[in-house]
Design a protein around this motif. Structure first.
Motif, short mmCIF file in Angstrom:
data_model
loop_
_atom_site.label_atom_id
_atom_site.label_comp_id
_atom_site.label_asym_id
_atom_site.label_seq_id
_atom_site.Cartn_x
_atom_site.Cartn_y
_atom_site.Cartn_z
N GLY A 175 15.74 23.34 -28.48
CA GLY A 175 16.46 23.31 -29.76
C GLY A 175 17.01 21.91 -30.03
N GLY A 176 18.28 21.71 -29.70
CA GLY A 176 18.98 20.47 -30.02
C GLY A 176 18.21 19.20 -29.66
N ALA A 177 17.63 19.17 -28.46
CA ALA A 177 16.95 17.96 -28.01
C ALA A 177 15.59 17.75 -28.68
CB ALA A 177 16.80 17.98 -26.48
N SER A 178 15.18 18.68 -29.54
CA SER A 178 13.91 18.45 -30.25
C SER A 178 14.14 17.76 -31.60
CB SER A 178 13.17 19.78 -30.49
OG SER A 178 13.81 20.56 -31.48
N LEU A 179 15.41 17.45 -31.90
CA LEU A 179 15.72 16.83 -33.19
C LEU A 179 15.67 15.31 -33.11
CD1 LEU A 179 18.70 19.15 -34.19
CD2 LEU A 179 16.43 19.12 -35.25
N LYS A 180 15.57 14.78 -31.89
CA LYS A 180 15.52 13.32 -31.73
C LYS A 180 14.21 12.95 -31.06
CE LYS A 180 20.40 12.19 -31.53
NZ LYS A 180 21.32 12.96 -30.67
N VAL A 181 13.50 12.00 -31.68
CA VAL A 181 12.19 11.59 -31.16
C VAL A 181 12.31 11.15 -29.71
CG1 VAL A 181 10.40 9.81 -31.35
CG2 VAL A 181 11.24 10.97 -33.40
N GLU A 182 13.34 10.39 -29.40
CA GLU A 182 13.46 9.84 -28.05
C GLU A 182 13.62 10.97 -27.01
OE1 GLU A 182 16.62 6.99 -27.60
OE2 GLU A 182 16.17 6.81 -25.45
N ASP A 183 14.51 11.91 -27.30
CA ASP A 183 14.75 13.00 -26.35
C ASP A 183 13.54 13.92 -26.24
OD1 ASP A 183 17.24 12.04 -25.93
OD2 ASP A 183 18.30 13.57 -27.09
N PHE A 184 12.99 14.29 -27.40
CA PHE A 184 11.89 15.26 -27.36
C PHE A 184 10.66 14.65 -26.68
CE2 PHE A 184 8.79 18.21 -29.67
CZ PHE A 184 9.10 19.29 -28.88
N SER A 185 10.40 13.37 -26.95
CA SER A 185 9.22 12.76 -26.31
C SER A 185 9.43 12.63 -24.80
CB SER A 185 8.88 11.40 -26.95
OG SER A 185 9.98 10.56 -26.89
N LYS A 186 10.66 12.35 -24.38
CA LYS A 186 10.92 12.28 -22.92
C LYS A 186 10.67 13.64 -22.28
CE LYS A 186 14.24 8.51 -22.54
NZ LYS A 186 15.67 8.24 -22.71
N ILE A 187 11.07 14.70 -22.96
CA ILE A 187 10.85 16.06 -22.43
C ILE A 187 9.35 16.35 -22.34
CG2 ILE A 187 11.16 18.53 -22.94
CD1 ILE A 187 13.94 17.72 -24.15
N ILE A 188 8.63 15.98 -23.39
CA ILE A 188 7.17 16.22 -23.41
C ILE A 188 6.50 15.43 -22.27
CG2 ILE A 188 5.03 15.81 -24.74
CD1 ILE A 188 6.87 16.18 -27.28
N LEU A 189 6.97 14.22 -22.05
CA LEU A 189 6.32 13.36 -21.05
C LEU A 189 6.89 13.55 -19.65
CD1 LEU A 189 6.10 10.09 -23.20
CD2 LEU A 189 4.31 11.80 -22.85
N SER A 190 7.82 14.50 -19.49
CA SER A 190 8.46 14.66 -18.17
C SER A 190 7.52 15.31 -17.15
CB SER A 190 9.74 15.51 -18.30
OG SER A 190 9.42 16.85 -18.64
N LYS A 207 0.84 10.53 -27.69
CA LYS A 207 -0.58 10.79 -27.99
C LYS A 207 -1.43 11.07 -26.76
CE LYS A 207 -2.41 6.08 -28.53
NZ LYS A 207 -1.30 5.26 -28.04
N ASN A 208 -1.01 10.60 -25.59
CA ASN A 208 -1.85 10.82 -24.40
C ASN A 208 -1.45 12.03 -23.56
OD1 ASN A 208 -3.50 8.63 -24.95
ND2 ASN A 208 -2.03 7.20 -24.03
N THR A 209 -0.47 12.78 -24.02
CA THR A 209 -0.05 13.91 -23.19
C THR A 209 -1.12 14.99 -23.14
OG1 THR A 209 1.66 15.57 -22.78
CG2 THR A 209 1.17 15.13 -25.07
#
Ligand code: PGA
Length: 249
Positions: A233-248, A31-33
């Motif tokens: 693609g693939g890494a956007s299907l898991k909340v944990e992975d996708f959120s880490k990418i967004i917050l990277s 939410k804070n990104t």
């Protein structure tokens, strides 16, 4: 400074209940990104995803559309249909569409024009095959695809488009272009945009990298001079992975 954009491409995955649970679970984490977050979901998830993402910082996109406004095109979905339920983005010319569904540079160009006319923001994919890369033709292929995609489009509309450089050999294979190679390819695409539309638009246009983006490589890719985020693609299907990418970044 260009904004960073992280777009998920769910491809043919996720049922509506899974889509809604995914969005509910990721919203508090990201939410804070300050980055722009987009989820490009299957048609059947669009309405549910739009409702669940309402009043959040997640934007919803489709993965394809037809170039005609309406008509006898069984099984197709028009830009107006997408717009009518408030879809904001649409992926156009993904390599899987080019490869399996006979999409060409010409249909890509037609689709971009129809998307813009209907106030949808296109995410336009370009990228070379492994063979083209190995024969030294990568830059020529991606700059030609870019030129053909943008043909006849008003300069002022070009900045509404997001481009995505997706080397085909890196999609779903676990192989990522090095951040240096990906950045150089994106620089070449930006240079082509500059030739076609001028330096200002080239400096403004968002160009994403796609192809096995994951939490481990996102930061390095997104910290380069010209990569403005990812199409994941693939890494956007898991909340944990996708959120880490967004917050990277
Ligand atoms: P991938 O897919 O991240 O699974 O490689 C990217 C894409 O096809 O957009």
């Amino acid at each position: 400074m260009r904004r960073k954009v992280i777009a998920g491409n769910w491809k043919m995955n996720m049922l509506p209940n899974e889509a809604m649970a995914f969005i509910e679970n990721i919203v508090p984490v990201i939410k804070n990104t300050k980055n722009e977050v987009i989820l490009c979901v299957p048609y059947t998830d669009l309405f549910y995803s739009l409702l669940t993402a309402q009043d959040t910082n997640i934007k919803i996109g489709a993965q394809n559309m037809h170039w005609e406004e309406s008509g006898a095109y069984t099984g197709e979905v028009s830009a107006k249909m997408l717009k009518s339920i408030n879809v904001e983005y649409v992926i156009i010319g993904h390599s899987e569409r080019r490869q399996y569904f006979a999409e060409t540079d010409e249909t890509v160009n037609l689709k971009i024009k129809t998307a813009i006319k209907n106030e949808l923001k296109p995410i336009v994919c370009v990228g070379e095959t492994l063979e083209q890369r190995e024969s030294g033709k990568a830059e020529e292929i991606i700059t030609t695809q870019t030129k053909l995609a943008l043909e006849g489009i008003d300069k002022n509309d070009v900045s509404k488009i997001l481009l995505a450089y997706e080397p085909i050999w890196a999609i779903g294979t676990g192989k990522t272009a090095t951040s240096e190679d990906a950045n150089n390819s994106i620089k070449a695409i930006r240079k082509k945009v500059s030739e076609l539309c001028g330096e200002q638009i080239a400096n403004e246009i968002i160009i994403l990298y796609g192809g096995s983006v994951k939490p481990e490589n996102a930061k390095e890719l997104f910290s380069t001079s010209d990569i403005d985020g990812g199409l994941v693609g693939g890494a956007s299907l898991k909340v944990e992975d996708f959120s880490k990418i967004i917050l990277s970044v």
